[in-house]
Design a protein around this motif. Structure first.
Motif, PDB file in Angstrom:
ATOM      1  N   LYS A  79       0.665  -0.944   0.254  1.00 27.01           N
ATOM      2  CA  LYS A  79       0.352  -0.411   0.201  1.00 27.01           C
ATOM      3  C   LYS A  79       0.894   1.140   0.235  1.00 27.01           C
ATOM      4  O   LYS A  79       0.415   1.586  -0.332  1.00 27.01           O
ATOM      5  N   ASP A  80       2.419   0.843   0.537  1.00 26.89           N
ATOM      6  CA  ASP A  80       3.189   2.516   0.416  1.00 26.89           C
ATOM      7  C   ASP A  80       4.094   2.722  -1.201  1.00 26.89           C
ATOM      8  O   ASP A  80       4.041   3.463  -0.984  1.00 26.89           O
ATOM      9  N   LEU A 110       2.186   1.478  -8.013  1.00 29.10           N
ATOM     10  CA  LEU A 110       1.901   0.860  -8.330  1.00 29.10           C
ATOM     11  C   LEU A 110       0.025   1.422  -7.693  1.00 29.10           C
ATOM     12  O   LEU A 110      -1.420   0.632  -8.475  1.00 29.10           O
ATOM     13  N   ASN A 111      -0.046   2.015  -6.765  1.00 31.39           N
ATOM     14  CA  ASN A 111      -1.300   1.990  -6.115  1.00 31.39           C
ATOM     15  C   ASN A 111      -2.097   3.754  -7.977  1.00 31.39           C
ATOM     16  O   ASN A 111      -3.264   3.885  -7.052  1.00 31.39           O
ATOM     17  N   LYS A 112      -1.281   3.851  -7.595  1.00 35.05           N
ATOM     18  CA  LYS A 112      -1.539   5.405  -9.084  1.00 35.05           C
ATOM     19  C   LYS A 112      -1.821   3.865 -10.012  1.00 35.05           C
ATOM     20  O   LYS A 112      -3.056   4.697 -11.216  1.00 35.05           O
ATOM     21  N   ILE A 113      -1.063   3.343 -10.400  1.00 30.31           N
ATOM     22  CA  ILE A 113      -1.223   2.337 -12.054  1.00 30.31           C
ATOM     23  C   ILE A 113      -2.747   1.443 -11.787  1.00 30.31           C
ATOM     24  O   ILE A 113      -3.577   1.160 -12.934  1.00 30.31           O
ATOM     25  N   PHE A 114      -2.383   1.601 -10.319  1.00 28.02           N
ATOM     26  CA  PHE A 114      -4.116   0.289 -10.242  1.00 28.02           C
ATOM     27  C   PHE A 114      -4.760   0.747  -8.707  1.00 28.02           C
ATOM     28  O   PHE A 114      -4.750   0.142  -7.746  1.00 28.02           O
ATOM     29  N   PRO A 115      -5.603   1.777  -9.010  1.00 25.08           N
ATOM     30  CA  PRO A 115      -6.274   2.130  -7.508  1.00 25.08           C
ATOM     31  C   PRO A 115      -7.290   1.302  -6.985  1.00 25.08           C
ATOM     32  O   PRO A 115      -7.836  -0.234  -7.765  1.00 25.08           O
TER      33      PRO A 115
END
Length: 475
Positions: free
Chosen positions: A380-381, A385-390
């Motif tokens: 989660k940090d 990756l969080n931007k690519i796959f919200p």
């Protein structure tokens, strides 16, 4: 007869009593009235508002438009109370004694005993040339508020309660939309889906039959019968490992769907699991769901390896653009309830090929990736990756994929029994192209195993297994 302020009020006997002149805005300018022969003043040609127009005989008439706040003399020489007294003006009492102002102007001195003007005294003299500003009625302001306070925009502190209330309403709406469904709501939703499916299927059957009755449709079916030949080197038949893979995939898939529905329904879990390494506490149902996901993924990895190493992939991956019209042809034949002639032991029809390809190579990876994104194992940090796959995208994908698998299983089982049950079951479970009861009894045994797995998916049985991999608590 009423007189204008400042004019001589006739006393009894005709002697005019001297009254101090009070300049009133709009009074006649001295010298404006020209005396006519005989000493009678003529009427001004253009009288200002509030001026007294003398009547014949030298008696002034009542002003046509009295100035605001002026006292209109009553008969007998006693001035009456002004109909609309200006703020702060003294209202004359009977006898000519002005009373205390009803609404004193801030800062003005109230008359004290002994300072009351003598009877007959006029109102407070107004400075010559001064024109009083008309009073404008404004919206009442709060006590102590000034004009600048009333005119300024609302501050951040004043807007904060309204924003908080708005955010509270938005949160309540989102919670109601995303909160777990009750069992009754689940049954109601599935019932509506089933009813809609029946209606759509009935309409589709009628439309397909009407279309296939035309010459154009018959020519299309003749040119594209519903399948095309496999590429050279494609294997024929279904090996034993594929039959076992079929059973394991069905077993894990049913349990995964069941635990997924339980997670959505459960509001107060009966047990929790925490890894021995620490971390986030999750419910036992979620732990079982993730464990089944892991076993399904491992089985899927083995399935991919065997699928590509034995050439079986050529049976479920389209290798020619002919699969598109042939898939449409197969679909029309299925909808018209005139099942297409096929031999799944050698070659699937194009619609089967397309559906199997979507299930194995599209739906399965989407289910795995979206489930991983929502799990505690996702980094989660990691901002990239969080931007690519919200996580919002993962939630929007995971549930529809589960619905797809439910629909796929229902239609798959239905078509297996509707298009030759014994032969189809032998293909999938018996490993032979024959029409006997071998595959059927293997299928029945697999149903008992799946039922036992569903019965075992309870906290009483799951908790001892979960303790082997972490800490289990009631809260």
């Amino acid at each position: 007869m009423p007189f204008a302020p400042g004019s001589a009020i006739p006393a009894p006997g005709g002697a005019p009593a001297a009254v101090p002149a009070v300049p009133v805005p709009g009074a006649a300018v001295p010298g404006s009235a020209l005396p006519t022969p005989g000493g009678v003043p003529s009427v001004p040609s253009a009288a200002a508002p509030g001026t007294a127009v003398p009547a014949p005989g030298g008696v002034p008439s009542v002003p046509s438009a009295a100035a605001p706040g002026t006292a209109v003399p009553a008969p007998g020489g006693v001035p009456s109370v002004p109909s609309a007294a200006a703020p702060g003006t003294a209202v004359p009492a009977p006898g000519g004694v002005p009373s205390v102002p009803s609404a004193a102007v801030p800062g003005s001195a109230l008359p004290t005993p002994g300072s009351i003007p003598a009877p007959g005294a006029g109102a407070t003299p107004v400075t010559p040339g001064a024109v009083p500003t008309p009073a404008i009625q404004a919206t009442p302001a709060a006590p102590g508020a000034t004009a600048a306070t009333a005119a300024r925009p609302a501050s951040e502190a004043e807007l904060k309660p309204a924003r908080s209330e708005n955010l509270k309403k938005q949160f309540t709406l989102r919670y109601n939309l995303m909160k777990p469904l009750t069992r009754k709501q689940w049954y109601g939703t599935l019932g509506l889906i089933f009813l809609a499916a029946v209606v759509v299927a009935a309409v589709a059957v009628v439309a397909a039959k009407l279309f296939l009755s035309t010459d154009m449709a018959q020519n299309f079916i003749t040119e594209y019968p519903g399948k095309y030949d496999n590429p050279e080197g494609a294997p024929a038949g279904i090996p034993g490992w594929l039959a076992w893979q079929h059973f394991l995939n069905m077993f894990f898939l049913v349990l995964i769907i069941r635990t997924g529905i339980q997670i959505n329904q459960t509001r107060r879990p009966k047990g929790y699991w925490t890894s021995k390494r620490g971390g986030k506490k999750i419910s036992l149902t979620l732990w079982l769901h993730l464990s089944l996901d892991l076993l399904w993924v491992l089985n899927g990895v083995l399935f991919y390896i065997l699928l590509f190493s034995t050439g079986q992939w050529m049976r479920i991956v389209p290798t020619s653009w002919e699969f598109l019209p042939n898939a449409l042809s197969s679909g029309l034949q299925y909808l018209s309830l005139d099942w297409p002639t096929e031999n799944g032991w050698v070659n699937y029809n194009s619609l089967q090929e397309l559906v199997y390809f979507i299930t194995v190579f599209i739906a399965a990876p989407l289910a795995i990736l979206s489930g991983l994104r929502m799990s505690a194992y996702w980094p989660k940090d990691n901002k990239v990756l969080n931007k690519i796959f919200p996580i919002g995208v993962a939630r929007a994908v995971h549930f529809p994929v589960m619905i797809y698998y439910i629909v796929f299983v229902i239609l798959h089982v239905f078509l297996v029994f509707a298009t030759g049950a014994l032969r189809n079951l032998n293909h999938m479970y018996g490993g032979q192209d024959a029409t006997n009861w071998t595959g059927f009894w293997v299928f029945v045994a697999s149903l008992f195993v799946i039922g036992a797995g569903l019965a075992a998916a309870r906290p009483v049985i799951v908790a001892p297994i979960a303790k082997l991999f972490g800490n289990v608590t009631a809260r």
